[in-house]
Design a protein around this motif. Structure first.
Motif, short mmCIF file in Angstrom:
data_model
loop_
_atom_site.label_atom_id
_atom_site.label_comp_id
_atom_site.label_asym_id
_atom_site.label_seq_id
_atom_site.Cartn_x
_atom_site.Cartn_y
_atom_site.Cartn_z
N GLU A 47 0.81 -1.22 0.00
CA GLU A 47 0.00 0.00 0.00
C GLU A 47 0.85 1.27 0.00
O GLU A 47 0.38 2.32 -0.40
CB GLU A 47 -0.97 -0.02 1.18
CG GLU A 47 -0.30 0.04 2.54
CD GLU A 47 -1.28 -0.12 3.67
OE1 GLU A 47 -1.07 0.53 4.70
OE2 GLU A 47 -2.23 -0.87 3.54
N ASN A 48 2.12 1.18 0.42
CA ASN A 48 2.98 2.34 0.41
C ASN A 48 3.29 2.80 -1.01
O ASN A 48 3.73 3.91 -1.21
CB ASN A 48 4.28 2.06 1.17
CG ASN A 48 4.05 1.98 2.67
OD1 ASN A 48 3.04 2.46 3.17
ND2 ASN A 48 4.96 1.36 3.37
N ASN A 75 -18.47 0.66 -2.05
CA ASN A 75 -19.61 0.48 -2.95
C ASN A 75 -20.00 -0.98 -3.08
O ASN A 75 -21.19 -1.31 -3.06
CB ASN A 75 -19.28 1.06 -4.34
CG ASN A 75 -19.26 2.57 -4.33
OD1 ASN A 75 -19.89 3.22 -3.51
ND2 ASN A 75 -18.52 3.14 -5.27
N GLN A 76 -19.01 -1.86 -3.20
CA GLN A 76 -19.31 -3.29 -3.31
C GLN A 76 -19.96 -3.82 -2.04
O GLN A 76 -20.92 -4.60 -2.11
CB GLN A 76 -18.03 -4.07 -3.62
CG GLN A 76 -17.49 -3.83 -5.01
CD GLN A 76 -16.16 -4.53 -5.23
OE1 GLN A 76 -15.85 -5.52 -4.58
NE2 GLN A 76 -15.37 -4.01 -6.16
N LEU A 77 -19.45 -3.40 -0.90
CA LEU A 77 -20.01 -3.86 0.36
C LEU A 77 -21.42 -3.32 0.59
O LEU A 77 -22.28 -4.00 1.14
CB LEU A 77 -19.10 -3.49 1.53
CG LEU A 77 -17.76 -4.23 1.59
CD1 LEU A 77 -16.90 -3.67 2.71
CD2 LEU A 77 -17.96 -5.72 1.74
N GLU A 78 -21.67 -2.09 0.15
CA GLU A 78 -23.00 -1.50 0.30
C GLU A 78 -24.05 -2.22 -0.54
O GLU A 78 -25.22 -2.26 -0.18
CB GLU A 78 -22.98 -0.02 -0.06
CG GLU A 78 -22.35 0.85 1.01
CD GLU A 78 -22.30 2.31 0.63
OE1 GLU A 78 -22.38 2.64 -0.57
OE2 GLU A 78 -22.18 3.13 1.55
N LEU A 100 -10.60 2.32 -1.95
CA LEU A 100 -11.46 2.29 -0.76
C LEU A 100 -12.91 2.56 -1.15
O LEU A 100 -13.82 1.86 -0.69
CB LEU A 100 -10.97 3.30 0.27
CG LEU A 100 -11.72 3.37 1.59
CD1 LEU A 100 -11.76 2.01 2.28
CD2 LEU A 100 -11.09 4.42 2.49
N GLU A 101 -13.14 3.54 -2.00
CA GLU A 101 -14.50 3.84 -2.46
C GLU A 101 -15.11 2.64 -3.19
O GLU A 101 -16.30 2.34 -3.02
CB GLU A 101 -14.49 5.06 -3.36
CG GLU A 101 -14.24 6.36 -2.62
CD GLU A 101 -14.04 7.55 -3.55
OE1 GLU A 101 -14.28 7.43 -4.77
OE2 GLU A 101 -13.67 8.62 -3.04
N GLY A 106 -10.20 -2.61 3.31
CA GLY A 106 -10.71 -1.25 3.48
C GLY A 106 -10.16 -0.59 4.74
O GLY A 106 -9.82 0.59 4.73
N ILE A 107 -10.06 -1.35 5.80
CA ILE A 107 -9.48 -0.83 7.05
C ILE A 107 -8.03 -0.43 6.82
O ILE A 107 -7.58 0.64 7.24
CB ILE A 107 -9.59 -1.86 8.20
CG1 ILE A 107 -11.05 -2.10 8.56
CG2 ILE A 107 -8.78 -1.43 9.41
CD1 ILE A 107 -11.76 -0.90 9.15
N LYS A 108 -7.26 -1.27 6.14
CA LYS A 108 -5.86 -0.96 5.85
C LYS A 108 -5.75 0.31 5.01
O LYS A 108 -4.91 1.18 5.29
CB LYS A 108 -5.20 -2.12 5.11
CG LYS A 108 -4.96 -3.34 5.94
CD LYS A 108 -4.35 -4.45 5.09
CE LYS A 108 -4.29 -5.76 5.83
NZ LYS A 108 -3.77 -6.84 4.97
#
Length: 70
Positions: free
Chosen positions: A2-3, A19-22, A14-15, A38-40
């Protein structure tokens, strides 16, 4: 891993996860993996923002607000 991402790349990812989780049609195992990712990403973005805030604060404290705005 992620760096290597820019702030914008991490936010877009993240967005996408949000969206997928929603939508709610993700299998529970995949949803859990996405949630963890997403938390990371959220923590990574938060660190970038905090570092930017520290940099701006330092610049203002060292140079005075007038120098920064000119």
């Amino acid at each position: 891993m992620e760096n290597e991402k820019t702030f914008d790349e991490a936010m877009k990812e993240l967005e996408s996860i949000v969206n997928q989780l929603e939508q709610g049609d993700v299998p529970i195992e995949k949803a859990l993996d996405q949630f963890q990712e997403g938390i990371k990403l959220s923590r990574y973005c938060k660190r970038i923002v905090e570092e930017a805030e520290k940099t701006v604060t330092t610049m203002i404290n060292e140079n005075g607000q007038e120098d920064i705005l000119d």
